[in-house]
Design a protein around this motif. Sequence first.
Motif, mmCIF file in Angstrom:
data_model
loop_
_atom_site.group_PDB
_atom_site.id
_atom_site.type_symbol
_atom_site.label_atom_id
_atom_site.label_comp_id
_atom_site.label_asym_id
_atom_site.label_seq_id
_atom_site.Cartn_x
_atom_site.Cartn_y
_atom_site.Cartn_z
ATOM 1 N N THR A 51 -8.816 27.779 54.381
ATOM 2 C CA THR A 51 -9.173 26.309 55.975
ATOM 3 C C THR A 51 -7.938 25.137 54.710
ATOM 4 O O THR A 51 -7.695 24.765 56.175
ATOM 5 N N ILE A 52 -8.645 24.818 53.665
ATOM 6 C CA ILE A 52 -7.883 23.929 53.264
ATOM 7 C C ILE A 52 -6.068 24.210 52.643
ATOM 8 O O ILE A 52 -5.711 23.527 53.050
ATOM 9 N N PHE A 53 -5.570 25.562 51.919
ATOM 10 C CA PHE A 53 -4.890 25.765 51.210
ATOM 11 C C PHE A 53 -4.094 26.130 52.352
ATOM 12 O O PHE A 53 -2.922 26.252 51.888
ATOM 13 N N LEU A 54 -5.025 27.034 53.471
ATOM 14 C CA LEU A 54 -3.980 27.981 54.286
ATOM 15 C C LEU A 54 -4.089 27.706 55.383
ATOM 16 O O LEU A 54 -3.318 28.337 56.363
ATOM 17 N N GLY A 55 -4.449 26.473 55.928
ATOM 18 C CA GLY A 55 -4.855 26.065 56.813
ATOM 19 C C GLY A 55 -5.236 27.185 58.126
ATOM 20 O O GLY A 55 -4.764 26.873 58.910
ATOM 21 N N LEU A 56 -5.942 27.764 57.810
ATOM 22 C CA LEU A 56 -6.360 29.100 58.851
ATOM 23 C C LEU A 56 -7.961 28.531 59.022
ATOM 24 O O LEU A 56 -8.298 27.019 59.127
ATOM 25 N N GLU A 57 -7.987 28.594 60.478
ATOM 26 C CA GLU A 57 -9.365 28.123 61.420
ATOM 27 C C GLU A 57 -10.311 28.585 61.329
ATOM 28 O O GLU A 57 -10.709 29.539 60.094
ATOM 29 N N GLN A 58 -11.715 27.779 61.001
ATOM 30 C CA GLN A 58 -12.957 28.527 60.008
ATOM 31 C C GLN A 58 -13.670 29.375 60.858
ATOM 32 O O GLN A 58 -13.396 30.425 59.708
ATOM 33 N N LYS A 59 -13.118 29.887 62.201
ATOM 34 C CA LYS A 59 -13.817 31.072 62.457
ATOM 35 C C LYS A 59 -13.321 32.507 62.096
ATOM 36 O O LYS A 59 -14.363 33.046 61.790
ATOM 37 N N LEU A 60 -11.600 32.295 61.809
ATOM 38 C CA LEU A 60 -10.919 33.326 60.778
ATOM 39 C C LEU A 60 -12.011 33.303 59.988
ATOM 40 O O LEU A 60 -11.498 34.794 59.039
ATOM 41 N N CYS A 61 -11.419 32.163 59.067
ATOM 42 C CA CYS A 61 -12.245 32.780 57.896
ATOM 43 C C CYS A 61 -13.438 33.039 57.101
ATOM 44 O O CYS A 61 -13.844 33.663 56.167
ATOM 45 N N GLN A 62 -14.130 32.586 58.073
ATOM 46 C CA GLN A 62 -15.764 33.203 58.356
ATOM 47 C C GLN A 62 -15.725 35.711 58.189
ATOM 48 O O GLN A 62 -15.827 35.436 57.789
ATOM 49 N N GLY A 63 -14.351 35.052 59.381
ATOM 50 C CA GLY A 63 -14.221 36.434 59.458
ATOM 51 C C GLY A 63 -14.043 37.386 58.148
ATOM 52 O O GLY A 63 -14.205 38.337 57.797
ATOM 53 N N ILE A 64 -12.356 36.849 58.142
ATOM 54 C CA ILE A 64 -12.006 37.430 56.145
ATOM 55 C C ILE A 64 -13.384 37.051 55.364
ATOM 56 O O ILE A 64 -13.442 38.429 54.829
ATOM 57 N N ASN A 65 -14.009 36.216 55.381
ATOM 58 C CA ASN A 65 -14.926 36.185 54.749
ATOM 59 C C ASN A 65 -16.034 37.558 54.640
ATOM 60 O O ASN A 65 -15.846 37.851 53.692
ATOM 61 N N LEU A 66 -16.429 37.644 55.748
ATOM 62 C CA LEU A 66 -17.037 38.880 55.977
ATOM 63 C C LEU A 66 -16.912 40.553 55.838
ATOM 64 O O LEU A 66 -17.535 41.285 54.879
ATOM 65 N N VAL A 67 -15.549 40.455 55.627
ATOM 66 C CA VAL A 67 -14.844 41.992 55.267
ATOM 67 C C VAL A 67 -15.012 41.630 54.024
ATOM 68 O O VAL A 67 -15.146 42.553 53.535
ATOM 69 N N ALA A 68 -14.278 40.903 52.872
ATOM 70 C CA ALA A 68 -14.002 40.974 51.644
ATOM 71 C C ALA A 68 -15.997 40.908 51.548
ATOM 72 O O ALA A 68 -15.553 41.942 50.394
ATOM 73 N N PHE A 69 -17.341 40.423 51.788
ATOM 74 C CA PHE A 69 -17.726 40.203 50.935
ATOM 75 C C PHE A 69 -18.657 41.696 51.079
ATOM 76 O O PHE A 69 -18.987 42.165 50.036
ATOM 77 N N LEU A 70 -18.279 42.740 52.044
ATOM 78 C CA LEU A 70 -18.859 43.969 52.453
ATOM 79 C C LEU A 70 -18.075 44.956 50.882
ATOM 80 O O LEU A 70 -18.921 45.346 50.819
ATOM 81 N N VAL A 71 -17.169 44.424 50.958
ATOM 82 C CA VAL A 71 -16.489 45.177 49.798
ATOM 83 C C VAL A 71 -16.822 44.571 48.668
ATOM 84 O O VAL A 71 -17.108 45.213 47.621
ATOM 85 N N MET A 72 -17.001 43.396 48.261
ATOM 86 C CA MET A 72 -17.382 43.175 47.085
ATOM 87 C C MET A 72 -18.521 43.685 46.802
ATOM 88 O O MET A 72 -19.189 43.532 45.434
ATOM 89 N N ALA A 73 -19.633 43.353 48.250
ATOM 90 C CA ALA A 73 -21.063 43.191 47.591
ATOM 91 C C ALA A 73 -21.462 44.890 46.951
ATOM 92 O O ALA A 73 -21.899 44.976 46.484
ATOM 93 N N LEU A 74 -20.797 45.885 47.663
ATOM 94 C CA LEU A 74 -20.701 47.147 47.446
ATOM 95 C C LEU A 74 -20.670 47.489 45.267
ATOM 96 O O LEU A 74 -21.692 47.975 45.198
ATOM 97 N N PHE A 75 -19.489 47.163 45.742
ATOM 98 C CA PHE A 75 -18.905 46.906 43.454
ATOM 99 C C PHE A 75 -20.499 46.761 42.858
ATOM 100 O O PHE A 75 -20.055 46.869 42.059
ATOM 101 N N SER A 76 -20.612 45.365 43.366
ATOM 102 C CA SER A 76 -21.711 44.666 42.668
ATOM 103 C C SER A 76 -22.899 45.176 42.604
ATOM 104 O O SER A 76 -23.221 45.057 41.562
ATOM 105 N N LEU A 77 -23.264 45.605 43.983
ATOM 106 C CA LEU A 77 -23.998 46.691 44.109
ATOM 107 C C LEU A 77 -24.216 48.073 42.884
ATOM 108 O O LEU A 77 -25.387 47.975 42.112
ATOM 109 N N VAL A 78 -23.548 48.398 43.348
ATOM 110 C CA VAL A 78 -23.135 49.515 42.337
ATOM 111 C C VAL A 78 -23.829 49.414 40.423
ATOM 112 O O VAL A 78 -24.443 49.528 40.519
ATOM 113 N N ILE A 79 -23.201 47.723 40.379
ATOM 114 C CA ILE A 79 -22.727 47.289 38.788
ATOM 115 C C ILE A 79 -24.585 46.532 38.523
ATOM 116 O O ILE A 79 -25.261 47.421 37.668
#
Length: 122
Positions: free
Chosen positions: A34-62
């Motif tokens: 939001t700060i550096f790329l000027g994206l809307e908060q709701k869009l950033c939350q959606g991006i974060n959720l998609v990224a979180f799913l992938v990161m969480a799966l890898f972290s969970l395995v480790i």
Amino acid sequence: MILNIIIYILFGLISGVFGGLGMGGGTLLIPLLTIFLGLEQKLCQGINLVAFLVMALFSLVIHYKNGYLETRGIVFIILSGIVFSFLGAVVAGVIPSKYLRMAFGVFLCLLSLYQAFKAVKK
């Protein structure tokens, strides 16, 4: 274009490291987007959720391989997480982005104060 790709990779690196540590990469990713790329908060939350799913799966395995998973009570955490994630998404869809940004900022400030007091107390 190339600068944006580098920025996305850098932001992914930062949020991935903190997410892998269990600190919640979205706490950093959402403000960065939001700060550096000027994206809307709701869009950033959606991006974060998609990224979180992938990161969480890898972290969970480790974390599982290292023996750092406690499954006692996990069903209650998962079920309540599902219900309240749905409710939170519905509420976030209704609240204007301006107020979401303010609420998230207040949350980050309170979290910072809590962590600072906790560190000083030690």
